[in-house]
Design a protein around this motif. Sequence first.
Motif, PDB file in Angstrom:
ATOM      1  N   ILE A 237       0.984  -1.082  -0.103  1.00 29.03           N
ATOM      2  CA  ILE A 237       0.192  -0.192   0.173  1.00 29.03           C
ATOM      3  C   ILE A 237       0.440   1.334  -0.001  1.00 29.03           C
ATOM      4  CG2 ILE A 237      -1.804   1.527   1.503  1.00 29.03           C
ATOM      5  CD1 ILE A 237      -2.552  -1.464   2.577  1.00 29.03           C
ATOM      6  N   ARG A 238       2.075   1.456   1.024  1.00 35.11           N
ATOM      7  CA  ARG A 238       3.029   2.366   0.761  1.00 35.11           C
ATOM      8  C   ARG A 238       3.471   2.500  -0.780  1.00 35.11           C
ATOM      9  NH1 ARG A 238       7.133   2.183   5.572  1.00 35.11           N
ATOM     10  NH2 ARG A 238       5.387   2.625   6.932  1.00 35.11           N
ATOM     11  N   TYR A 239       3.954   1.803  -0.988  1.00 38.66           N
ATOM     12  CA  TYR A 239       4.772   1.980  -2.702  1.00 38.66           C
ATOM     13  C   TYR A 239       4.422   2.178  -3.783  1.00 38.66           C
ATOM     14  CZ  TYR A 239       9.103   1.425   0.918  1.00 38.66           C
ATOM     15  OH  TYR A 239       9.446   1.706   2.304  1.00 38.66           O
ATOM     16  N   GLU A 240       3.088   1.074  -3.543  1.00 39.94           N
ATOM     17  CA  GLU A 240       2.977   0.835  -4.793  1.00 39.94           C
ATOM     18  C   GLU A 240       1.140   1.396  -4.880  1.00 39.94           C
ATOM     19  OE1 GLU A 240       3.308  -3.054  -6.412  1.00 39.94           O
ATOM     20  OE2 GLU A 240       4.739  -3.903  -4.654  1.00 39.94           O
ATOM     21  N   GLY A 241       0.698   2.275  -4.337  1.00 42.04           N
ATOM     22  CA  GLY A 241      -0.574   1.849  -3.613  1.00 42.04           C
ATOM     23  C   GLY A 241      -1.738   1.010  -3.632  1.00 42.04           C
ATOM     24  N   ILE A 242      -2.609   1.685  -2.719  1.00 41.79           N
ATOM     25  CA  ILE A 242      -3.788   0.331  -2.304  1.00 41.79           C
ATOM     26  C   ILE A 242      -4.287  -0.216  -3.669  1.00 41.79           C
ATOM     27  CG2 ILE A 242      -5.727   2.039  -2.433  1.00 41.79           C
ATOM     28  CD1 ILE A 242      -6.921   0.780   0.241  1.00 41.79           C
ATOM     29  N   ARG A 243      -4.507   0.126  -5.004  1.00 39.46           N
ATOM     30  CA  ARG A 243      -5.189  -0.910  -5.509  1.00 39.46           C
ATOM     31  C   ARG A 243      -4.034  -1.689  -6.974  1.00 39.46           C
ATOM     32  NH1 ARG A 243      -5.984   3.565 -10.897  1.00 39.46           N
ATOM     33  NH2 ARG A 243      -6.543   1.811 -11.579  1.00 39.46           N
TER      34      ARG A 243
END
Length: 358
Positions: A114-120
Amino acid sequence: MGASGRHARGWEGQVSSAMAENPSESPSGGITPLQQMLASGTGALFTSLFVTPLDVVKIRLQAQRTPFSKGKCFLYCNGLMDHLYVCQNGNSCAAWYKTPTRFTGTLDAFVKIIRYEGIRSLWSGLPPTLVMAVPATVIYFTSYDQLRDLLRAKMDSQGRYIPLVAGAIARLGAVTVISPLELIRTKMQSRQLSYPELRVCIQSAVAQDGWLSLWRGWGPTVLRDVPFSALYWYNYELVKDWLCNRFHLKEPTFMVSFAAGGISGMVAAVLTLPFDVVKTQRQIELGNMETLQVTASKSSTWLLMRRIRAESGTRGLFAGFLPRVIKVAPACAIMISTYEFGKTFFQKMNQEQQLSSL
């Protein structure tokens, strides 16, 4: 109050008699097969939305331990259906296992993704899941309801073994219909084939080995999925009835369906785990599509079970117990409760339409 009560009961009687005169218009408690399909498709969508992040994290953790080389494949499971995903090269599988850092565990993987790539990114595997899970689930659940009602009508009984038989037959049909689609999708993933190339590939396979070549791998899938479905529906109906009696309910609520689905899914998952271990190991060992073309019968399911037991003991046949239960139980609970809620919605809608037309 008496007049209004008699009037209401009169309308209800008219609705009931109208439904009795037209049973084909009100199967399975007053809903049509199309409405059953819509309810089951919605359930498959919600289940996939919930379970896909768990599978993405599992695959990331697996991949950092054993990076996938060219042509390797791994098993993708959303709790409802298993899918063989073949990595041809790094670019085609980048979304799945090229991560910016190492993960120390499941929670750490969730946080870092979630932090580095996004929740998607947690839903990066959703499209291929929906392509197979939605049609398979629609066929499966609709067939089960239709078969259960047919057997009850023919046998004139509420026999406890009817769900077991109906569940097994419905799953057998769903697996048989979906198996060629799964094979075709896997071929396209493995070689990045265009549609004309895919047609030529399928035609050559059929010309060489016949139409049955499109159902390779059907046997091991049936050995696992059919007993699972038989046990699942048998236990689901038992637990649902017990909970309704326990809480003095005439009809199962959303939470009753949720609890019954989770419990029955957990029991079925544990009892059929050895077949799941065999199927998973066989699929993971298939490194490329050339190997995938080997007839499944050359590697007997029972011989493979004996080999696993000889190498790892009885515990080896129950490898992955916790991850499977954690994923399958909530998936079954969400799927069946959403499906039952959808059926209840359509039942009420149909009843209102019947009342308005009188």
